[in-house]
Design a protein around this motif. Structure first.
Motif, PDB file in Angstrom:
ATOM      1  N   PRO A   1       0.701  -1.070  -0.038  1.00 61.87           N
ATOM      2  CA  PRO A   1      -0.013  -0.106   0.285  1.00 61.87           C
ATOM      3  C   PRO A   1       0.859   1.227  -0.177  1.00 61.87           C
ATOM      4  O   PRO A   1       1.820   1.278   0.908  1.00 61.87           O
ATOM      5  CB  PRO A   1      -0.869  -0.138   1.403  1.00 61.87           C
ATOM      6  CG  PRO A   1      -0.129  -1.258   2.180  1.00 61.87           C
ATOM      7  CD  PRO A   1       0.880  -2.001   1.260  1.00 61.87           C
ATOM      8  N   LEU A   2       0.708   2.233  -0.811  1.00 65.31           N
ATOM      9  CA  LEU A   2       1.465   3.197  -1.207  1.00 65.31           C
ATOM     10  C   LEU A   2       1.840   4.201   0.083  1.00 65.31           C
ATOM     11  O   LEU A   2       2.833   4.525   0.731  1.00 65.31           O
ATOM     12  CB  LEU A   2       0.892   4.085  -2.123  1.00 65.31           C
ATOM     13  CG  LEU A   2       1.854   5.266  -2.662  1.00 65.31           C
ATOM     14  CD1 LEU A   2       3.225   4.711  -2.945  1.00 65.31           C
ATOM     15  CD2 LEU A   2       1.119   6.311  -3.763  1.00 65.31           C
ATOM     16  N   ILE A   3       0.391   4.826   0.772  1.00 63.64           N
ATOM     17  CA  ILE A   3       0.624   5.655   1.693  1.00 63.64           C
ATOM     18  C   ILE A   3       1.247   5.013   2.995  1.00 63.64           C
ATOM     19  O   ILE A   3       2.294   5.498   3.537  1.00 63.64           O
ATOM     20  CB  ILE A   3      -0.779   6.241   1.990  1.00 63.64           C
ATOM     21  CG1 ILE A   3      -1.399   6.850   0.763  1.00 63.64           C
ATOM     22  CG2 ILE A   3      -0.646   7.216   3.214  1.00 63.64           C
ATOM     23  CD1 ILE A   3      -0.531   8.225   0.298  1.00 63.64           C
ATOM     24  N   PRO A   4       0.720   3.947   3.460  1.00 64.47           N
ATOM     25  CA  PRO A   4       1.402   3.313   4.753  1.00 64.47           C
ATOM     26  C   PRO A   4       2.979   3.008   4.419  1.00 64.47           C
ATOM     27  O   PRO A   4       3.625   3.151   5.212  1.00 64.47           O
ATOM     28  CB  PRO A   4       0.722   2.195   5.023  1.00 64.47           C
ATOM     29  CG  PRO A   4      -0.668   2.356   4.349  1.00 64.47           C
ATOM     30  CD  PRO A   4      -0.540   3.291   3.236  1.00 64.47           C
ATOM     31  N   THR A   5       3.408   2.516   3.203  1.00 60.28           N
ATOM     32  CA  THR A   5       4.776   2.233   2.830  1.00 60.28           C
ATOM     33  C   THR A   5       5.484   3.621   2.972  1.00 60.28           C
ATOM     34  O   THR A   5       6.698   3.267   3.305  1.00 60.28           O
ATOM     35  CB  THR A   5       4.823   1.639   1.545  1.00 60.28           C
ATOM     36  OG1 THR A   5       4.076   0.368   1.661  1.00 60.28           O
ATOM     37  CG2 THR A   5       6.273   1.061   1.228  1.00 60.28           C
ATOM     38  N   LEU A   6       4.756   4.626   2.544  1.00 62.90           N
ATOM     39  CA  LEU A   6       5.795   5.932   2.538  1.00 62.90           C
ATOM     40  C   LEU A   6       5.887   6.307   3.838  1.00 62.90           C
ATOM     41  O   LEU A   6       6.980   6.843   4.465  1.00 62.90           O
ATOM     42  CB  LEU A   6       5.149   6.922   1.632  1.00 62.90           C
ATOM     43  CG  LEU A   6       5.310   6.636   0.064  1.00 62.90           C
ATOM     44  CD1 LEU A   6       4.288   7.885  -0.546  1.00 62.90           C
ATOM     45  CD2 LEU A   6       6.487   6.691  -0.262  1.00 62.90           C
ATOM     46  N   ILE A   7       4.753   6.352   4.600  1.00 61.17           N
ATOM     47  CA  ILE A   7       4.969   6.693   6.068  1.00 61.17           C
ATOM     48  C   ILE A   7       5.891   6.008   6.941  1.00 61.17           C
ATOM     49  O   ILE A   7       6.832   6.631   7.521  1.00 61.17           O
ATOM     50  CB  ILE A   7       3.631   6.728   6.796  1.00 61.17           C
ATOM     51  CG1 ILE A   7       2.563   7.733   6.393  1.00 61.17           C
ATOM     52  CG2 ILE A   7       3.715   6.802   8.261  1.00 61.17           C
ATOM     53  CD1 ILE A   7       1.044   7.593   6.734  1.00 61.17           C
ATOM     54  N   VAL A   8       6.078   4.566   6.518  1.00 60.77           N
ATOM     55  CA  VAL A   8       6.989   4.007   7.450  1.00 60.77           C
ATOM     56  C   VAL A   8       8.300   4.041   6.761  1.00 60.77           C
ATOM     57  O   VAL A   8       9.198   4.261   7.700  1.00 60.77           O
ATOM     58  CB  VAL A   8       6.471   2.138   7.441  1.00 60.77           C
ATOM     59  CG1 VAL A   8       7.514   1.368   7.902  1.00 60.77           C
ATOM     60  CG2 VAL A   8       5.291   1.877   8.167  1.00 60.77           C
ATOM     61  N   ALA A   9       8.726   4.278   5.494  1.00 58.95           N
ATOM     62  CA  ALA A   9       9.959   4.459   4.992  1.00 58.95           C
ATOM     63  C   ALA A   9      10.433   5.922   5.567  1.00 58.95           C
ATOM     64  O   ALA A   9      11.483   5.879   5.901  1.00 58.95           O
ATOM     65  CB  ALA A   9       9.754   4.347   3.545  1.00 58.95           C
TER      66      ALA A   9
END
Length: 188
Positions: A5-13
């Motif tokens: 998932p794009l948004i959760p992945t960007l937040i965690v990264a």
């Protein structure tokens, strides 16, 4: 194949990147603190310096021997502190008027917070950190009614930046593990 998932992945990264940066920053702070501790250790054996009226807060002359002439005591404050024997009690800090300005001087130690009857004079001692003025002079000899306060010690200067760095790296690793476990659970 797991679809991220794009948004959760960007937040965690982004969070992991910040935590890694904080860990690297703590490693840099560790090197800076070790250099400062080496300077402080060397300062203990150097010749006394005149009392510095202007001090760079980023590089104060801590642990140097110095002295000043306290023309008058403008005020007092007491803080918890220790004497040369390590006993807990009160250090008595005089705000001294000098020829060029003012300075905080730890005049001595006592078991009670009662203000000493000291009006000023020549003081020699060691420069230590002070919360309100960056530095203060810890007198080597105390006036009548007081004992000498414990001078600053290198053991009192914390250097725990390595443990902070390890914490930040652990937080980053933990965030990644939790995220990958969440992705795995989502894929089921």
């Amino acid at each position: 194949m797991i679809r991220l998932p794009l948004i959760p992945t960007l937040i965690v990264a982004a969070a992991v990147a910040v935590m890694i940066w904080l860990g690297l920053w703590q490693l840099d702070r560790r090197a800076q603190k070790e250099a400062a501790l080496a300077r402080y250790a060397a300062a203990q054996g150097q010749a006394p310096i005149p009392w510095p009226e202007q001090v760079d807060p980023r590089d104060p002359p801590l642990f140097r021997r110095s002295g000043l002439d306290c023309h008058a005591v403008a005020g007092w404050r007491e803080e918890s502190g220790r004497n040369l024997r390590g006993e807990a009690g009160w250090v008595h800090i005089a705000e001294c008027r000098t020829v060029e300005g003012s300075a905080n001087v730890v005049v001595g130690w006592s078991s009670r917070p009662d203000r000493p009857n000291w009006r000023g004079g020549q003081v020699a001692g060691v420069i230590g950190p002070d919360r309100s003025r960056t530095i203060r002079l810890i007198a080597g000899q105390a006036p009548a009614g007081l004992l000498p306060a414990r001078p600053p010690s290198l053991e009192d200067v914390p250097n725990n930046h390595l443990s902070y760095a390890i914490q930040w790296f652990f937080f980053a690793f933990t965030a990644l593990v939790i995220y990958f476990l969440a992705l795995r659970r989502r894929a089921r």
